[in-house]
Design a protein around this motif. Structure first.
Motif, PDB file in Angstrom:
ATOM      1  N   ASP A 237      26.828  37.746  41.077  1.00  0.00           N
ATOM      2  CA  ASP A 237      27.083  37.671  39.365  1.00  0.00           C
ATOM      3  C   ASP A 237      26.437  39.101  39.577  1.00  0.00           C
ATOM      4  OD1 ASP A 237      28.371  37.307  37.424  1.00  0.00           O
ATOM      5  OD2 ASP A 237      27.788  36.032  36.291  1.00  0.00           O
TER       6      ASP A 237
ATOM      7  N   MET B 128      33.847  35.981  28.533  1.00  0.00           N
ATOM      8  CA  MET B 128      32.831  35.370  28.183  1.00  0.00           C
ATOM      9  C   MET B 128      32.031  37.208  27.584  1.00  0.00           C
ATOM     10  SD  MET B 128      29.422  35.403  28.228  1.00  0.00           S
ATOM     11  CE  MET B 128      27.941  35.069  27.044  1.00  0.00           C
ATOM     12  N   ARG B 129      32.059  37.793  28.455  1.00  0.00           N
ATOM     13  CA  ARG B 129      31.093  38.951  28.355  1.00  0.00           C
ATOM     14  C   ARG B 129      32.015  39.861  27.473  1.00  0.00           C
ATOM     15  NH1 ARG B 129      32.014  43.628  31.744  1.00  0.00           N
ATOM     16  NH2 ARG B 129      34.079  43.150  30.930  1.00  0.00           N
TER      17      ARG B 129
ATOM     18  N   TYR C 146      25.528  39.886  28.586  1.00  0.00           N
ATOM     19  CA  TYR C 146      26.069  38.294  29.623  1.00  0.00           C
ATOM     20  C   TYR C 146      24.928  38.196  30.859  1.00  0.00           C
ATOM     21  CZ  TYR C 146      29.013  36.473  33.998  1.00  0.00           C
ATOM     22  OH  TYR C 146      29.553  36.287  34.584  1.00  0.00           O
TER      23      TYR C 146
ATOM     24  N   LEU D 179      31.114  38.203  36.284  1.00  0.00           N
ATOM     25  CA  LEU D 179      32.279  37.381  36.750  1.00  0.00           C
ATOM     26  C   LEU D 179      33.423  36.396  35.841  1.00  0.00           C
ATOM     27  CD1 LEU D 179      30.294  35.232  39.122  1.00  0.00           C
ATOM     28  CD2 LEU D 179      32.103  36.382  39.813  1.00  0.00           C
ATOM     29  N   ASP D 180      33.115  36.303  34.683  1.00  0.00           N
ATOM     30  CA  ASP D 180      33.835  36.148  33.444  1.00  0.00           C
ATOM     31  C   ASP D 180      33.837  37.032  32.110  1.00  0.00           C
ATOM     32  OD1 ASP D 180      34.087  34.637  31.445  1.00  0.00           O
ATOM     33  OD2 ASP D 180      33.566  32.627  31.350  1.00  0.00           O
ATOM     34  N   LYS D 181      35.077  37.248  32.329  1.00  0.00           N
ATOM     35  CA  LYS D 181      35.277  39.124  31.646  1.00  0.00           C
ATOM     36  C   LYS D 181      35.372  38.758  30.579  1.00  0.00           C
ATOM     37  CE  LYS D 181      36.739  42.029  35.174  1.00  0.00           C
ATOM     38  NZ  LYS D 181      37.332  42.839  35.741  1.00  0.00           N
TER      39      LYS D 181
ATOM     40  N   HIS E 108      22.860  33.886  30.994  1.00  0.00           N
ATOM     41  CA  HIS E 108      22.805  32.827  32.260  1.00  0.00           C
ATOM     42  C   HIS E 108      21.511  32.707  32.082  1.00  0.00           C
ATOM     43  CE1 HIS E 108      27.018  33.904  33.892  1.00  0.00           C
ATOM     44  NE2 HIS E 108      27.533  33.568  32.706  1.00  0.00           N
TER      45      HIS E 108
END
Length: 625
Positions: free
Chosen positions: A401, A448-449, A471, A444-446, A475
């Motif tokens: 990521d 969420m970003r 982001y 990876l998770d746009k 994590h």
């Protein structure tokens, strides 16, 4: 009539070609003409380099052009010009290649200033000496396709110019080799600081300010400053020891905090996580509550387990904080050392690892990057680690990521190591997911970003840079909580320390935010550090330096240090008793002088040994689990 006109035109053209050839032949056979052109081009290159230097500082182009700094900045240009000229024999080609190299130097300098707010330094050469696939991969994120295209076009033009241009010098091979060797000898003498060079590149002559690179460049130019740094680098470890400062430190009066109670049955596992570029953005102007972004940090703060840490770097230079944490040696004691793992070559390096191994610990380092990056593999061996788990030890399909292996895989590797050991373990974990640059950082998770809140007044590029960064530290925060919960479930004594190595090297965010809540510059901001345990320990109330980490850990469970660690703890106790946000200059001078002896493996003075017999632990309230 038309044929006659054509013949007349051809005749005139032939005369012009013949005339040009005669002029060229006369020029190439005239030493005065050749010498004049060479001198003129060298002067123009020196002036152009100085003008580029002034432009990089946003000054008028000829500021200080008549100074000794101009001469100091010009010497490397002149040397490089004649070295290339002797080898190539072509004056235009030489001028172009020197111009291209100077342009590249100042372009790299601009990129470093933008991302790290520091100009390039001679110590950066240690970074280049370890260039490998990982280094190239990292640097590629900071360079645009336009720069690569420009570099390729420049190489094509230079190659064409080399074959097109007629050689100016008629030197035979032996003469060229001898001349090149003599010039190389002069360059080496410049690097080693032989008498004439040392006189010109003297700190006082050029008004060099080692602690203020921009001020140094103002007076000596970027190249002059680099030569000064090169001369000084040969004495990087030979910093003077102030015995009077050590004596003052030994005589410092501090109350005895009392030794903490020892762990009843077994020593705690110690896990230290250095999280890439981790800090709490709520300190930025315009960013308020970050409890949803960093819920584990908020949880630790409520438990009284969060403090502030001063680190020796900003925006990059991870290994500087890492070095201080593992050795307890402040880099301020060695101002000429920028990259300690590359500049210190001792086979045995004092470290927290060696102290813990005398008490029965196994020691592992975990870092999901190339083992040779920053020369970590050799350095970790010299520090005494039993094993270093690097990129090659992670699964080939380990999730990534951002630009690197995800923090989730990093945590999993440490849990695997802890699961398999019955002896107490020390793990130094250095994460990678949060590494910049952030403006075009992949995620990876746009969704969420994109859900991360940003002040509405920020421009789009600053908002994008911040969200990409936030982001990844979300994590990192989550993985801190995961590891914390895992250690709690094991029902074994543990100490978990977590901190950021430095603030991120933003190119847009700091400007958009307009600064920090305390109105201090980004380079002086502290990072949060967390210390949680099932030993009932109490966090130090005052901010710590990263070189205090080892002493704080040892103090938290009655671990046995040595004379040097005792003095570190004494300084920390002195700071805590006086409720100081930072140590006074006099105490710092004592620690720095003592650390020079410690790093060089020299004996501790008798007054230090006597003072170290007392207990100076800054952490108190430790109870048996």
């Amino acid at each position: 009539m038309h044929d006659a006109s054509c013949r007349a035109g051809l005749a005139r053209h032939g005369i012009m070609i013949s005339l040009k050839r005669r002029i060229a032949d006369r020029f190439h056979t005239s030493r005065l003409a050749r010498s004049s052109v060479v001198v003129l081009l060298v002067m123009l290159l020196c002036l152009a380099t100085w003008a580029t230097d002034r432009r990089s500082l946003h000054l008028q182009l000829l500021t200080y052009a008549g100074s000794l700094g101009f001469i100091a900045n010009s010497v490397p240009v002149v040397l490089l010009f004649f070295m290339v000229l002797v080898v190539s024999r072509r004056v235009i080609f030489t001028s172009l290649i020197v111009s291209a190299l100077m342009g590249a130097v100042y372009r790299i300098n601009a990129i470093k200033l933008e991302t790290l707010q520091q100009p390039i330094a001679f110590s950066d050469v240690y970074f280049l000496r370890q260039v490998n696939a990982s280094v190239i991969h990292l640097l590629s994120h900071y360079l645009s396709a336009r720069i690569f295209l420009f570099a390729v076009v420049s190489l094509v033009i230079l190659g064409g110019m080399y074959f097109w241009e007629r050689p100016l010098l008629n030197l035979k091979r032996l003469s060229r080799i001898v001349s090149a060797l003599l010039l190389a000898l002069v360059a080496f003498g410049l690097y080693r600081g032989v008498s004439p060079a040392r006189k010109l590149y003297d700190r006082n002559v050029l008004r060099i300010a080692p602690w203020a690179p921009a001020a140094s460049e103002l007076h000596a130019g970027l190249l002059g400053t680099l030569v000064y740094q090169a001369i000084e680098s040969s004495t990087a470890l030979r910093e003077p020891v102030d015995n009077a400062a050590i004596t003052r430190l030994a005589r410092l009066e501090v109350p005895d905090a009392g030794a903490p109670s020892p762990v009843a049955s077994q020593k705690p596992d110690i896990i230290v996580i250095q999280s890439e570029s981790y800090f709490d953005p709520s300190t930025l102007a315009g960013i308020d509550d970050t409890s949803r972004l960093l819920p584990v940090l908020a949880r630790a703060r409520l438990a009284g387990s969060v403090g502030q840490m001063r680190v020796p770097t900003f925006g990059g230079g991870t290994l500087r904080t890492e070095f201080e944490t593992l050795t307890s040696v402040p880099l301020a004691a060695f101002p000429k050392i920028e990259f300690p793992y590359l500049q210190i070559h001792d086979k045995t390096m004092p470290s927290l690892v060696r102290v813990l191994k005398t008490q029965g610990y196994l020691a592992y380092a975990v870092h999901p990057n190339d083992a040779n990056f920053w020369n970590r593999e050799r350095t970790f061996q010299s520090m005494g680690f039993d094993a270093f788990y690097s990129r090659k030890d992670f699964p080939a399909d380990a999730p990534e990521d951002g630009w690197a292996i995800a923090d989730s895989s990093f945590t999993e590797k440490m849990e695997q190591l802890l699961d398999r050991e019955s002896r107490p373990v020390f793990i130094m974990g250095i994460s990678m997911e949060g590494h910049g640059p952030y403006l075009e950082n992949p995620v990876l998770d746009k969704a969420m970003r994109d859900s991360i809140p940003v002040p509405s007044t920020w421009p789009e590029n600053a908002a994008k840079e911040y969200r990409n960064y936030a982001y990844h530290i979300h994590h990192a925060d989550h993985e801190l909580g995961r590891l914390w919960d895992y250690l709690e479930r094991r029902k074994r004594p543990y100490i978990l320390v977590f901190y950021g190595d430095h603030l991120p090297g933003f190119s847009k965010v700091y400007t958009a935010a307009g600064g920090f809540d305390d109105h201090q510059p980004a380079s002086t901001q502290m990072v949060p550090w967390v210390m949680v345990s099932n030993l009932g320990l109490k966090m130090p109330g005052q901010p710590i330096y990263s070189w205090m980490t080892g002493g704080t850990i040892l103090c938290s469970f009655a671990g046995q240090g040595n004379d040097y660690y005792a003095m570190i703890q004494k300084a920390q106790r002195h700071q805590a008793e006086r409720r100081m946000a930072s140590l006074d200059r006099e105490t710092l001078e004592g620690i720095e002088s003592l650390s020079r002896l410690y790093l060089r493996g020299e004996a501790m003075p008798g007054n230090v040994k006597e003072s170290a017999r007392q207990s100076f632990c800054a952490a108190t309230g430790v109870t048996n689990p």
